[in-house]
Every structure is written in C-alpha cells, then in structure tokens.
Design an enzyme around this catalytic site. Structure first.
Site, short mmCIF file in Angstrom:
data_model
loop_
_atom_site.label_atom_id
_atom_site.label_comp_id
_atom_site.label_asym_id
_atom_site.label_seq_id
_atom_site.Cartn_x
_atom_site.Cartn_y
_atom_site.Cartn_z
N HIS A 64 -2.60 6.65 3.59
CA HIS A 64 -1.17 6.92 3.64
C HIS A 64 -0.87 8.20 2.86
O HIS A 64 -1.49 8.46 1.82
CB HIS A 64 -0.38 5.78 2.99
CG HIS A 64 -0.32 4.51 3.78
ND1 HIS A 64 -0.78 4.39 5.06
CD2 HIS A 64 0.21 3.29 3.45
CE1 HIS A 64 -0.57 3.15 5.50
NE2 HIS A 64 0.02 2.46 4.54
N CYS A 123 0.81 -1.23 0.00
CA CYS A 123 0.00 0.00 0.00
C CYS A 123 0.84 1.28 0.00
O CYS A 123 0.40 2.30 -0.52
CB CYS A 123 -0.96 0.01 1.18
SG CYS A 123 -0.20 -0.34 2.76
C1 2RA Z 1 1.73 -0.79 6.51
N1 2RA Z 1 2.24 -0.95 4.17
O1 2RA Z 1 1.26 0.34 6.35
C2 2RA Z 1 1.94 -1.69 5.35
C3 2RA Z 1 0.76 -2.60 5.19
N2 2RA Z 1 0.95 -3.52 4.12
O2 2RA Z 1 2.05 -1.24 7.59
#
Ligand code: 2RA
Length: 386
Positions: free
Chosen positions: A288, A164
């Site tokens: 994110h 991600c």
């Molecule tokens: C996280 N990218 O944010 C990782 C999850 N796959 O921890």
C-alpha cells in the site's frame, strides 16, 4: 529507489532498526534451546497472512518455545514448515489453547470475535489481526514503534493489530508526531489488491492477462467490457484506479477511510486529531502507498523531518528525487519497513509536510506488526517469570 532489498547505502536511505532489539535471526535455538520460552499459537496458520507469518517467524529472533499451528478442522493434519521444522496443524478448539502464552489470530472478524476471548480465558494473551476489537476501549491497538507501552494494559487479555492501510503510514507519522506534534492528517491511499485477499490478487492477474498486448484503454468502457468479472472490486483493476476500498458507510465514507481516521487517533493517543482519508485501489499486487499532508503544532523543515525519519526505528527514508530515488510499491514489496520519500514543506503552510509513504500490506501491514506485538508481550512474560 534502486531496489529495496538492501535498503541502505544510497543517499537519503538509512539502516532499518527494529523494535525491542528483536529483528534478526538468531539461529541459536533448535528444539533443545527452547525450554522455558513462551508458547506461541498461530491461529489461521494456513491463510494468506498466516503463511506470511510463518515466514516471518522463521526469519526473526527465535524467542519462542513451541509454536503451535491452529486452523479450521478441515486443515487439521496438514504439515507446514516454520523455523525449518515441519509442524502439524491442529484444529481450532478450546483444548488447542492449553498451555499457550500468546495466541496470534489471522482469521476473519467473526472467528476472532468468537475465539480470541476463549484463548484469553485459557490464559493466553490474544494478539488479533482482525477488525473485531480494534475500537474496543478495553483492547489496546498497538504499533510497537509508536505505542508499545499500550500493550501492557489489556483488560480483556486481547491486543489488536491495526488495519494495513493505517499501518502502512503510522510508524512514520508517529515519529514525526513525537517531534512536531501532529494536528491534522489528510491522506489518499493507493491500495494493493492483496488487501482484498487471494480473490483480489487472482482478479487482477486474470484481468491483466486479458488486456496484455491489446490497445485497450482508449475508449470509455473498453477495459470494463474486456475484463468482465470485477471480482471483489467495484470496477476493473487492470489499466485503472478505483476510488473505493472497503464497504460503504454513512455519509459516503468507506470502512477503510473510517479505519484510517479512528485507528490513527487511537494509536497516537490523539482522540481529537483531524483526519481525512480517501482510499483508492490501484493495480498493484502487494504494498500500500499513501500520500500524506501532515499538519503540525509547530513549524517544520524538510531537513528536520529528514533527520527524524532517517533515525526512526522501522522507517527507511528514501528521498533523493534528483537521482530518481523515492519508494515505489514494486521496490518495497517483500520488505519490512515503512518507506518514506518526496518529503516537501507545504508551499502555503510552514507547519505542514507533504510525503509519499509505502509499506508492504502483508508484512508490516499485517503479519509483521502482529509478530512484533507478540514479541513485546513475550518479553514482558519472560521478564515477569525471571
Ligand atoms: C484492504 N486494508 O486493503 C484492507 C485489508 N484489510 O482492503
């Protein structure tokens, strides 16, 4: 940014466009209209990403015949709703893949490692959202807006979905690379706690309850003592940022930082691309964000970058800081595109841009990209049958 829901009509904001023309609910199907369409299996249907996936499958164009829901034996028999219909979950087994054309896997690495090859051996194309196969040279790593063509070459019958963190920026980077030629990426991530699963979300919410209404955050260690359990994180998440995400690897790098580097190179087809990442966990539930320093082969200008980003499929440009318009996780969460703002040309380097990028880590960062890959495969299968 003044609300991401509409995501258009404001200065610097374009209309989201999709991949392969499969972006909206057609509502034309129902069981009767599904004959002859490919069969989809969702493995891990009861998990966090699986749940988002069922919502996404219900929203997008109804290209599937049967949608079979598969989970661990302990979830078998549960009834879940997809496309407005109740579907009974079946237990993961070889027989569960009988007649399946495309099998999505939203399960831990070790489950995918075991079962995706079995699904492929049964004749399905496995689209895997785990980390089990991402760097396997015989498994394409696909982001449909960037490298949909790669999905056609799948010697193991498996296609991987990126992590991600990579997915939250790579659609915008792919668009800029196609125009200017990328030579280096230096990124810092601001990762939401849902990247660490339900335990991550529960931990932050519990910690927020403990610090709410207090004067904590003024003395060394006062927040740490107050919150107690740090759950899956190596420090308190409430009233804090933690410069560590993933697990520790060689030379002080984390698994998340190496994924950003290795996956970006593979998706963009640039094995020598210079990539440096610092991954940081922030007290955000979902979405994110990344700051990106992107250096290109050629000189860049902000107007040219704006033009590319404003017309790139899957990207929304939201960049009018004079009016307070830039993406933030609180506004972007629950939306599909990659949102880009704060685009500037580096003051000391006419070949480099600075950007701020946000993407919902459970949607484009996981379930949505998997669904888009599956749609690319379905279109290919359907075309080859006609
Ligand atoms: C996280 N990218 O944010 C990782 C999850 N796959 O921890």
């Amino acid at each position: 940014m003044t609300g991401a829901g509409g995501g258009r009509g404001e200065s610097g904001v374009n209309v989201v466009s999709g991949v392969g023309g499969v972006t909206s609910v057609s509502g034309d199907s129902g069981a009767a209209g599904r004959a002859g369409k490919p069969t989809l299996a969702v493995v891990g249907a009861t998990g966090a990403v699986g749940t988002v996936m069922l919502g996404i499958l219900s929203e997008r164009a109804d290209i599937w015949g049967e949608i079979r829901l598969i989970a661990s034996p302990r979830s078998a028999g549960r009834k879940l709703t997809v496309r407005g219909e109740e579907v009974e979950v079946v237990a993961l087994s070889e027989e569960a893949f009988e007649g399946v054309d495309v099998a999505m896997f939203d399960v831990p690495d070790e489950v995918s490692a075991q079962w995706a090859p079995i699904a492929a051996a049964k004749g399905a194309v496995a689209v895997d959202n785990s980390g089990a196969f991402r760097m396997d040279p015989d498994v394409p790593l696909v982001v449909p807006e960037v490298n949909a063509h790669a999905a056609r070459v799948r010697p193991r019958g498996i296609i991987s979905n990126p992590n991600c963190t990579t997915l939250s920026m790579i659609v915008a980077m792919g668009a800029l690379h196609a125009e200017f030629g990328l030579s280096e990426l230096i990124v810092s991530s601001y990762q939401a706690v849902s990247g660490a699963g339900k335990e991550g979300v529960d931990t932050l919410r519990a910690q927020l309850a403990k610090v709410a209404g207090t004067e904590l955050g003024t003395q060394p260690g006062d927040v740490r003592r107050a919150v107690g359990d740090t759950g899956p994180f190596p420090g308190p998440m409430a009233l804090n940022v933690v410069p560590f995400a993933g697990s520790l690897k060689e030379d002080g790098w984390t698994s998340e930082e190496l994924k950003v580097r290795n996956e970006s190179r593979k998706i963009l087809g640039l094995p020598e691309l210079r990539v440096t990442a610092t991954c940081v966990r922030v007290p955000v539930i979902t979405t994110h964000s990344l700051t990106v320093h992107a250096r290109f082969e050629n000189e860049v200008t902000v107007p040219a970058a704006h033009e590319i980003l404003a017309s790139a499929p899957g990207v929304v440009l939201c960049d009018n800081p004079a009016e307070g318009e830039f993406p933030t996780p609180a506004d972007v969460v629950g939306t599909d595109p990659t949102w880009v703002g704060r685009v500037r040309r580096s003051m000391d380097d006419p070949k480099a841009l600075e950007l701020f990028v946000c993407g919902d880590n459970l949607r484009k960062g996981a379930a949505l990209n998997t669904a888009q890959i599956a749609e690319v495969v379905a279109a290919e299968l359907t075309a080859s049958r006609n």
